[in-house]
Design a protein around this motif. Structure first.
Motif, PDB file in Angstrom:
ATOM      1  N   VAL B  33      60.103 -13.425 -18.724  1.00  0.00           N
ATOM      2  CA  VAL B  33      59.369 -13.046 -19.934  1.00  0.00           C
ATOM      3  C   VAL B  33      60.188 -12.072 -20.786  1.00  0.00           C
ATOM      4  O   VAL B  33      60.245 -12.195 -22.015  1.00  0.00           O
ATOM      5  N   VAL B  34      60.835 -11.128 -20.118  1.00  0.00           N
ATOM      6  CA  VAL B  34      61.635 -10.117 -20.819  1.00  0.00           C
ATOM      7  C   VAL B  34      62.798 -10.780 -21.569  1.00  0.00           C
ATOM      8  O   VAL B  34      63.055 -10.486 -22.738  1.00  0.00           O
ATOM      9  N   VAL B  35      63.483 -11.705 -20.905  1.00  0.00           N
ATOM     10  CA  VAL B  35      64.613 -12.380 -21.550  1.00  0.00           C
ATOM     11  C   VAL B  35      64.122 -13.272 -22.697  1.00  0.00           C
ATOM     12  O   VAL B  35      64.721 -13.302 -23.778  1.00  0.00           O
ATOM     13  N   ALA B  36      62.998 -13.952 -22.481  1.00  0.00           N
ATOM     14  CA  ALA B  36      62.439 -14.801 -23.545  1.00  0.00           C
ATOM     15  C   ALA B  36      62.066 -13.963 -24.765  1.00  0.00           C
ATOM     16  O   ALA B  36      62.290 -14.386 -25.909  1.00  0.00           O
ATOM     17  N   ALA B  37      61.528 -12.760 -24.522  1.00  0.00           N
ATOM     18  CA  ALA B  37      61.160 -11.874 -25.630  1.00  0.00           C
ATOM     19  C   ALA B  37      62.409 -11.438 -26.406  1.00  0.00           C
ATOM     20  O   ALA B  37      62.418 -11.445 -27.643  1.00  0.00           O
ATOM     21  N   TYR B  38      63.457 -11.089 -25.686  1.00  0.00           N
ATOM     22  CA  TYR B  38      64.713 -10.694 -26.342  1.00  0.00           C
ATOM     23  C   TYR B  38      65.234 -11.842 -27.217  1.00  0.00           C
ATOM     24  O   TYR B  38      65.710 -11.639 -28.338  1.00  0.00           O
ATOM     25  N   MET B  39      65.121 -13.062 -26.686  1.00  0.00           N
ATOM     26  CA  MET B  39      65.691 -14.240 -27.357  1.00  0.00           C
ATOM     27  C   MET B  39      65.044 -14.579 -28.691  1.00  0.00           C
ATOM     28  O   MET B  39      65.651 -15.269 -29.502  1.00  0.00           O
ATOM     29  N   THR B  40      63.795 -14.152 -28.876  1.00  0.00           N
ATOM     30  CA  THR B  40      63.064 -14.581 -30.078  1.00  0.00           C
ATOM     31  C   THR B  40      63.823 -14.234 -31.352  1.00  0.00           C
ATOM     32  O   THR B  40      63.768 -14.963 -32.336  1.00  0.00           O
ATOM     33  N   ARG B  41      64.578 -13.109 -31.347  1.00  0.00           N
ATOM     34  CA  ARG B  41      65.346 -12.698 -32.536  1.00  0.00           C
ATOM     35  C   ARG B  41      66.479 -13.669 -32.872  1.00  0.00           C
ATOM     36  O   ARG B  41      67.015 -13.647 -33.968  1.00  0.00           O
ATOM     37  N   LEU B  42      66.838 -14.535 -31.888  1.00  0.00           N
ATOM     38  CA  LEU B  42      67.914 -15.504 -32.128  1.00  0.00           C
ATOM     39  C   LEU B  42      67.355 -16.846 -32.624  1.00  0.00           C
ATOM     40  O   LEU B  42      68.097 -17.812 -32.764  1.00  0.00           O
ATOM     41  N   ASN B  43      66.050 -16.892 -32.871  1.00  0.00           N
ATOM     42  CA  ASN B  43      65.367 -18.113 -33.313  1.00  0.00           C
ATOM     43  C   ASN B  43      65.680 -19.334 -32.447  1.00  0.00           C
ATOM     44  O   ASN B  43      66.173 -20.354 -32.942  1.00  0.00           O
ATOM     45  N   PRO B  44      65.409 -19.236 -31.169  1.00  0.00           N
ATOM     46  CA  PRO B  44      65.728 -20.357 -30.280  1.00  0.00           C
ATOM     47  C   PRO B  44      64.738 -21.510 -30.420  1.00  0.00           C
ATOM     48  O   PRO B  44      63.604 -21.300 -30.875  1.00  0.00           O
ATOM     49  N   THR B  45      65.150 -22.711 -30.035  1.00  0.00           N
ATOM     50  CA  THR B  45      64.203 -23.818 -29.910  1.00  0.00           C
ATOM     51  C   THR B  45      63.419 -23.615 -28.611  1.00  0.00           C
ATOM     52  O   THR B  45      63.815 -22.812 -27.753  1.00  0.00           O
ATOM     53  N   VAL B  46      62.323 -24.367 -28.477  1.00  0.00           N
ATOM     54  CA  VAL B  46      61.525 -24.274 -27.249  1.00  0.00           C
ATOM     55  C   VAL B  46      62.383 -24.628 -26.035  1.00  0.00           C
ATOM     56  O   VAL B  46      62.352 -23.966 -25.003  1.00  0.00           O
ATOM     57  N   ASP B  47      63.200 -25.687 -26.185  1.00  0.00           N
ATOM     58  CA  ASP B  47      64.054 -26.113 -25.079  1.00  0.00           C
ATOM     59  C   ASP B  47      65.060 -25.036 -24.690  1.00  0.00           C
ATOM     60  O   ASP B  47      65.315 -24.805 -23.510  1.00  0.00           O
ATOM     61  N   GLU B  48      65.648 -24.389 -25.697  1.00  0.00           N
ATOM     62  CA  GLU B  48      66.622 -23.326 -25.394  1.00  0.00           C
ATOM     63  C   GLU B  48      65.974 -22.186 -24.614  1.00  0.00           C
ATOM     64  O   GLU B  48      66.532 -21.682 -23.644  1.00  0.00           O
ATOM     65  N   THR B  49      64.776 -21.804 -25.049  1.00  0.00           N
ATOM     66  CA  THR B  49      64.064 -20.734 -24.343  1.00  0.00           C
ATOM     67  C   THR B  49      63.767 -21.146 -22.902  1.00  0.00           C
ATOM     68  O   THR B  49      63.987 -20.375 -21.965  1.00  0.00           O
ATOM     69  N   GLU B  50      63.289 -22.376 -22.724  1.00  0.00           N
ATOM     70  CA  GLU B  50      62.968 -22.854 -21.371  1.00  0.00           C
ATOM     71  C   GLU B  50      64.216 -22.943 -20.496  1.00  0.00           C
ATOM     72  O   GLU B  50      64.180 -22.608 -19.318  1.00  0.00           O
ATOM     73  N   ASP B  51      65.325 -23.388 -21.083  1.00  0.00           N
ATOM     74  CA  ASP B  51      66.583 -23.471 -20.331  1.00  0.00           C
ATOM     75  C   ASP B  51      66.999 -22.089 -19.817  1.00  0.00           C
ATOM     76  O   ASP B  51      67.351 -21.922 -18.650  1.00  0.00           O
TER      77      ASP B  51
END
Lengths: 113, 151
Positions: B33-51
């Motif tokens: 969850v922490v890494v996914a939250a950090y990633m949001t600023r990079l505008n990831p796709t759903v797949d990128e976040t899940e990967d």
């Protein structure tokens, strides 16, 4: 989001055991599954374990270990396992791990039963 | 710092987050969850976040169950990014891996109860662009994973 979404639940239907997997299948949320399925299989004469992924949104390699472990266990008892309600992301994980090549006839359509 | 080095500095600053987690299994989800939250600023796709979540889950689970044997000792999660490239580091000071090349082989596992797939490193390599593993018996393991987001 309820706490129960993170819990595994078990339901016996004739000679099948339906395991409703949690929202997230990882090492933490899968603890206890091995022991519970073994006691059902031995005590309850279960021939098939059906893993229901309807609630599952996340799975890591822990899930692969569980499926392979349960498949080997059920095969040794003359039974098998099946999967139901597999969504896109989970299917991708299963394909990468080569599960469909190892375990035949894995997909189970719950509506037809 | 001489002029030559200064020229090689990236134009964008590297933003770094460092989180300490106790090595208990319930923290595997927290790490994702922490890494996914950090990633949001990079505008990831759903797949990128899940990967990335899957790869993080593998590395953190390894640190918890192999590195620290679920003893509760502290593992370190560092997340940084520069120019749209995400870097995640998972560091433990646990038992270490005697043979990293062997550990990275698909289906290799030290588990004897037959419930671990041995696919952890394979999943990290599949879902990230680059995975580096540094380990020494008795001193711990550092996993460095990189992935270009929005590539």
């Amino acid at each position: 989001m309820t706490e129960s979404m993170y819990e595994i639940s078990y339901e016996k239907d004739r000679d099948a055991l339906i395991v409703r997997l949690p929202k997230e299948v990882d090492h933490h949320f899968s603890q206890g599954l091995k022991e519970v399925t073994e006691s059902y299989a031995v005590m309850g004469q279960v021939r098939c374990i059906i893993f229901d992924f309807a609630r599952t949104e996340f799975m890591d390699s822990t899930g692969i270990g569980i499926l392979l472990g349960r498949y080997k266990f059920m095969r040794a008892l003359g039974g098998t396992i099946a999967l139901a309600n597999v969504s896109g992301r989970i299917q991708r994980i299963l394909k990468i791990a080569g599960i469909y090549r190892i375990i035949p006839n894995l997909e189970w359509d719950m509506k037809e039963q | 710092m001489d002029t030559q080095e200064r020229k090689q500095e990236p134009l964008e600053r590297r933003e770094t987050m460092r989180v300490e987690l106790e090595s208990y299994s319930h923290n595997e989800q927290l790490a994702r969850v922490v890494v996914a939250a950090y990633m949001t600023r990079l505008n990831p796709t759903v797949d990128e976040t899940e990967d990335v979540k899957t790869a993080v889950s593998e590395a953190v689970t390894n640190a918890i169950i192999h590195g620290y044997q679920e003893s509760g000792e502290t593992l370190i999660l560092r997340v940084s990014s520069v120019g749209g490239e995400l870097q995640v580091e998972v560091e433990d000071h646990g038992v270490g891996i005697p043979d990293v090349e062997q550990a990275r082989q698909p289906l290799y596992t030290t588990s004897t109860e037959g419930e671990r797939s041995g696919m952890g490193f394979t999943f990290m390599e599949t879902f990230m662009d680059q995975v580096e593993v540094r380990s020494a018996p008795g001193s711990g393991t550092l996993v460095v994973m990189k992935k270009k987001i929005g590539a």
